[in-house]
Design an enzyme around this catalytic site. Sequence first.
Site, PDB file in Angstrom:
ATOM      1  N   ILE A  12      13.995  -1.656  41.130  1.00 46.42           N
ATOM      2  CA  ILE A  12      14.253  -2.263  39.810  1.00 46.42           C
ATOM      3  C   ILE A  12      13.062  -3.112  39.378  1.00 46.42           C
ATOM      4  CG2 ILE A  12      15.865  -3.626  38.419  1.00 46.42           C
ATOM      5  CD1 ILE A  12      18.015  -3.055  40.555  1.00 46.42           C
ATOM      6  N   ILE A  53       8.348 -14.069  50.149  1.00 44.10           N
ATOM      7  CA  ILE A  53       8.981 -15.185  49.427  1.00 44.10           C
ATOM      8  C   ILE A  53       9.472 -16.268  50.397  1.00 44.10           C
ATOM      9  CG2 ILE A  53       9.610 -13.926  47.316  1.00 44.10           C
ATOM     10  CD1 ILE A  53      12.532 -13.841  48.453  1.00 44.10           C
ATOM     11  N   ALA A  79      13.046  -9.740  44.822  1.00 44.96           N
ATOM     12  CA  ALA A  79      12.778  -9.551  46.254  1.00 44.96           C
ATOM     13  C   ALA A  79      14.063  -9.723  47.054  1.00 44.96           C
ATOM     14  CB  ALA A  79      11.728 -10.557  46.725  1.00 44.96           C
ATOM     15  N   GLU A  81      16.384  -7.909  50.739  1.00 49.88           N
ATOM     16  CA  GLU A  81      16.857  -6.802  51.565  1.00 49.88           C
ATOM     17  C   GLU A  81      18.067  -6.285  50.791  1.00 49.88           C
ATOM     18  OE1 GLU A  81      15.758  -5.341  54.221  1.00 49.88           O
ATOM     19  OE2 GLU A  81      14.046  -6.666  54.526  1.00 49.88           O
ATOM     20  N   THR A 122      23.988  -9.452  41.900  1.00 50.63           N
ATOM     21  CA  THR A 122      24.727  -8.188  41.915  1.00 50.63           C
ATOM     22  C   THR A 122      26.219  -8.402  41.682  1.00 50.63           C
ATOM     23  OG1 THR A 122      25.474  -6.449  43.432  1.00 50.63           O
ATOM     24  CG2 THR A 122      24.718  -8.455  44.457  1.00 50.63           C
ATOM     25  N   ASP A 123      26.900  -7.373  41.167  1.00 50.48           N
ATOM     26  CA  ASP A 123      28.365  -7.437  41.019  1.00 50.48           C
ATOM     27  C   ASP A 123      29.060  -7.464  42.374  1.00 50.48           C
ATOM     28  OD1 ASP A 123      27.776  -4.804  41.729  1.00 50.48           O
ATOM     29  OD2 ASP A 123      29.252  -3.909  40.389  1.00 50.48           O
ATOM     30  N   GLU A 124      28.332  -7.097  43.437  1.00 50.61           N
ATOM     31  CA  GLU A 124      28.972  -7.027  44.756  1.00 50.61           C
ATOM     32  C   GLU A 124      29.403  -8.405  45.264  1.00 50.61           C
ATOM     33  OE1 GLU A 124      27.402  -4.310  47.634  1.00 50.61           O
ATOM     34  OE2 GLU A 124      26.424  -3.119  46.086  1.00 50.61           O
ATOM     35  N   TYR A 147      25.087  -8.284  53.067  1.00 51.29           N
ATOM     36  CA  TYR A 147      24.235  -8.174  51.873  1.00 51.29           C
ATOM     37  C   TYR A 147      24.838  -8.969  50.716  1.00 51.29           C
ATOM     38  CZ  TYR A 147      22.687  -6.298  47.397  1.00 51.29           C
ATOM     39  OH  TYR A 147      22.252  -6.199  46.105  1.00 51.29           O
ATOM     40  N   SER A 150      25.025 -12.709  51.243  1.00 50.10           N
ATOM     41  CA  SER A 150      23.725 -13.391  51.130  1.00 50.10           C
ATOM     42  C   SER A 150      23.334 -13.545  49.660  1.00 50.10           C
ATOM     43  CB  SER A 150      22.634 -12.644  51.920  1.00 50.10           C
ATOM     44  OG  SER A 150      22.345 -11.396  51.317  1.00 50.10           O
ATOM     45  N   LYS A 151      23.663 -12.557  48.836  1.00 52.94           N
ATOM     46  CA  LYS A 151      23.355 -12.668  47.403  1.00 52.94           C
ATOM     47  C   LYS A 151      24.210 -13.766  46.763  1.00 52.94           C
ATOM     48  CE  LYS A 151      20.935 -10.378  45.351  1.00 52.94           C
ATOM     49  NZ  LYS A 151      19.478 -10.514  45.110  1.00 52.94           N
ATOM     50  N   ARG A 211      32.359   3.540  41.266  1.00 55.12           N
ATOM     51  CA  ARG A 211      31.216   2.694  40.901  1.00 55.12           C
ATOM     52  C   ARG A 211      30.921   2.868  39.417  1.00 55.12           C
ATOM     53  NH1 ARG A 211      32.693   1.078  45.042  1.00 55.12           N
ATOM     54  NH2 ARG A 211      31.607   0.946  47.026  1.00 55.12           N
ATOM     55  N   ARG A 284      32.075   3.524  55.576  1.00 53.08           N
ATOM     56  CA  ARG A 284      31.358   2.270  55.865  1.00 53.08           C
ATOM     57  C   ARG A 284      32.401   1.173  56.125  1.00 53.08           C
ATOM     58  NH1 ARG A 284      28.261   0.507  50.653  1.00 53.08           N
ATOM     59  NH2 ARG A 284      26.428   1.511  51.531  1.00 53.08           N
ATOM     60  N   GLY A 286      34.374  -2.148  55.809  1.00 57.72           N
ATOM     61  CA  GLY A 286      34.450  -3.131  54.719  1.00 57.72           C
ATOM     62  C   GLY A 286      34.024  -2.564  53.376  1.00 57.72           C
TER      63      GLY A 286
HETATM   64  N1  LIG Z   1      19.843  -1.337  43.260  1.00 57.84           N
HETATM   65  C1  LIG Z   1      20.974  -1.743  42.680  1.00 57.84           C
HETATM   66  O1  LIG Z   1      21.844  -0.940  42.330  1.00 57.84           O
HETATM   67  C2  LIG Z   1      21.192  -3.224  42.417  1.00 57.84           C
HETATM   68  C3  LIG Z   1      22.292  -3.602  41.656  1.00 57.84           C
HETATM   69  C4  LIG Z   1      22.462  -4.965  41.363  1.00 57.84           C
HETATM   70  C5  LIG Z   1      21.562  -5.885  41.841  1.00 57.84           C
HETATM   71  N2  LIG Z   1      20.493  -5.489  42.600  1.00 57.84           N
HETATM   72  C6  LIG Z   1      19.535  -6.524  43.051  1.00 57.84           C
HETATM   73  O2  LIG Z   1      18.309  -6.231  42.433  1.00 57.84           O
HETATM   74  C7  LIG Z   1      17.213  -6.612  43.282  1.00 57.84           C
HETATM   75  C8  LIG Z   1      16.271  -5.446  43.459  1.00 57.84           C
HETATM   76  O3  LIG Z   1      17.004  -4.359  44.028  1.00 57.84           O
HETATM   77  P1  LIG Z   1      16.271  -2.978  44.340  1.00 57.84           P
HETATM   78  O4  LIG Z   1      17.323  -1.953  44.406  1.00 57.84           O
HETATM   79  O5  LIG Z   1      15.118  -2.815  43.445  1.00 57.84           O
HETATM   80  O6  LIG Z   1      15.763  -3.273  45.826  1.00 57.84           O
HETATM   81  P2  LIG Z   1      14.577  -2.591  46.655  1.00 57.84           P
HETATM   82  O7  LIG Z   1      15.018  -2.656  48.072  1.00 57.84           O
HETATM   83  O8  LIG Z   1      14.192  -1.287  46.069  1.00 57.84           O
HETATM   84  O9  LIG Z   1      13.344  -3.592  46.423  1.00 57.84           O
HETATM   85  C9  LIG Z   1      13.272  -4.851  47.035  1.00 57.84           C
HETATM   86  C10 LIG Z   1      11.808  -5.273  47.006  1.00 57.84           C
HETATM   87  O10 LIG Z   1      11.727  -6.589  47.620  1.00 57.84           O
HETATM   88  C11 LIG Z   1      10.606  -6.598  48.492  1.00 57.84           C
HETATM   89  N3  LIG Z   1      10.847  -7.618  49.528  1.00 57.84           N
HETATM   90  C12 LIG Z   1      11.768  -7.564  50.527  1.00 57.84           C
HETATM   91  N4  LIG Z   1      11.691  -8.683  51.273  1.00 57.84           N
HETATM   92  C13 LIG Z   1      10.730  -9.465  50.713  1.00 57.84           C
HETATM   93  C14 LIG Z   1      10.197 -10.754  51.025  1.00 57.84           C
HETATM   94  N5  LIG Z   1      10.649 -11.456  52.068  1.00 57.84           N
HETATM   95  N6  LIG Z   1       9.218 -11.247  50.238  1.00 57.84           N
HETATM   96  C15 LIG Z   1       8.725 -10.537  49.181  1.00 57.84           C
HETATM   97  N7  LIG Z   1       9.178  -9.314  48.861  1.00 57.84           N
HETATM   98  C16 LIG Z   1      10.184  -8.788  49.612  1.00 57.84           C
HETATM   99  C17 LIG Z   1      10.518  -5.186  49.048  1.00 57.84           C
HETATM  100  O11 LIG Z   1       9.227  -4.882  49.552  1.00 57.84           O
HETATM  101  C18 LIG Z   1      10.875  -4.367  47.815  1.00 57.84           C
HETATM  102  O12 LIG Z   1       9.736  -4.068  47.049  1.00 57.84           O
HETATM  103  C19 LIG Z   1      17.853  -7.083  44.586  1.00 57.84           C
HETATM  104  O13 LIG Z   1      17.877  -8.489  44.593  1.00 57.84           O
HETATM  105  C20 LIG Z   1      19.256  -6.529  44.544  1.00 57.84           C
HETATM  106  O14 LIG Z   1      20.147  -7.399  45.211  1.00 57.84           O
HETATM  107  C21 LIG Z   1      20.279  -4.169  42.899  1.00 57.84           C
END
Ligand SMILES: NC(=O)c1ccc[n+]([C@@H]2O[C@H](COP(=O)([O-])OP(=O)(O)OC[C@H]3O[C@@H](n4cnc5c(N)ncnc54)[C@H](O)[C@@H]3O)[C@@H](O)[C@H]2O)c1
Length: 331
Positions: A12, A53, A79, A81, A122-124, A147, A150-151, A211, A284, A286
């Site tokens: 994203i 970060i 950023a 996990e 996230t909605d989670e 996950y 933590s969010k 979903r 999975r 939970g």
């Molecule tokens: N993908 C989804 O459907 C979704 C939905 C809602 C919210 N989100 C949130 O959106 C955000 C981005 O999600 P995504 O799917 O793009 O995730 P992703 O796993 O594709 O990207 C995460 C990025 O964070 C970087 N990263 C990880 N640990 C780091 C650290 N310690 N310092 C700096 N960079 C670090 C990784 O290298 C990666 O580029 C997340 O916070 C996630 O919780 C995702």
Amino acid sequence: MNLLIAGGAGFIGANFAHDAAERGHRVLIYDLLTYAGNPKNVASFTHLVKGDIRSASALDIVFAEGIDGVPFDAVVNFAAESHVDRSISLAMPFVETNVVGAVTLLEAARRHRVPTMVQISTDEVYGSIEETGRFTAQSPLRPSSAYSASKAAADLLLLSYYRTHGVDVRITRCTNNYGRFQHPEKFIPTVISNALAGTSIPIYGDGNQVRDWIFVDDHVAGILDVLERGRPGAIYHFGGPGIEGDAVGISNFELAHRLLRILAEKTGSQLSHYTALLQNVTDRPGHDRRYALDWSDAERELGWRPNIELEEGLRKTIDWWLAHPNWWNDV
Ligand SMILES: NC(=O)c1ccc[n+]([C@@H]2O[C@H](COP(=O)([O-])OP(=O)(O)OC[C@H]3O[C@@H](n4cnc5c(N)ncnc54)[C@H](O)[C@@H]3O)[C@@H](O)[C@H]2O)c1
């Protein structure tokens, strides 16, 4: 604005970086480049810093420099996990990056007087919802996995800075995203890439988990709106446009079938060749049954609406996948 985009080489974040730059913002991407971060996603950007970060000292250097000496106006934090399954096997990296990292980033932004931070959540955080209804920003937080817990923890900590110190923090909570650059470990990329590779496509449990999917461009547009017009301390929801003939959401099983139908049409393969690859596997632990968000606040306040229908978004995603075999083969 001058933006520091943390996690901007991930799925994203990279989509956001491209659209923010198109809207005229100046962008620095700060990313640890874990397995999920891919420099190819942001190869056209000149300001890419590999950094963590969780590291206050590394952040101090980047904040002190800004972009070519001009300080940041805002930090947007992607950023994280981000994979639920990994958090079930090993929770601690999720606590370290998603919780400690988010607070370390906010502290650094405060030290360097950056006015605004947008935290991508996230909605989670709400856990699973019954067959009907949608979560609002007032719904209780009941995260099911390390996950989502933590969010939720990060959201609460960052909001405490708003209440205690008056720091301008804004939170976005979004439903499931899909589109270009998504890591193949996630559901839609798994279905597409396994089908193309002719390997089995795992479906958790009965596949009836529901979903609400949002095309990543719609989510990114909402984040830009929050950055440009949002309120300090507010929580904004972003969700999909709904499914034709249905209120919200689609089951994983139905979604896999839709993807395979489009894929068969585009590759000229037999649909049965792809559907034969579907395989139900142990669910999975939970696993949330259903997610659905009420995003009327974002519509009322920001004038935001999702624009891309599911069928259109899936077609665009598959087109991108078919046009970029090297991208996902390398990953
Ligand atoms: N993908 C989804 O459907 C979704 C939905 C809602 C919210 N989100 C949130 O959106 C955000 C981005 O999600 P995504 O799917 O793009 O995730 P992703 O796993 O594709 O990207 C995460 C990025 O964070 C970087 N990263 C990880 N640990 C780091 C650290 N310690 N310092 C700096 N960079 C670090 C990784 O290298 C990666 O580029 C997340 O916070 C996630 O919780 C995702």
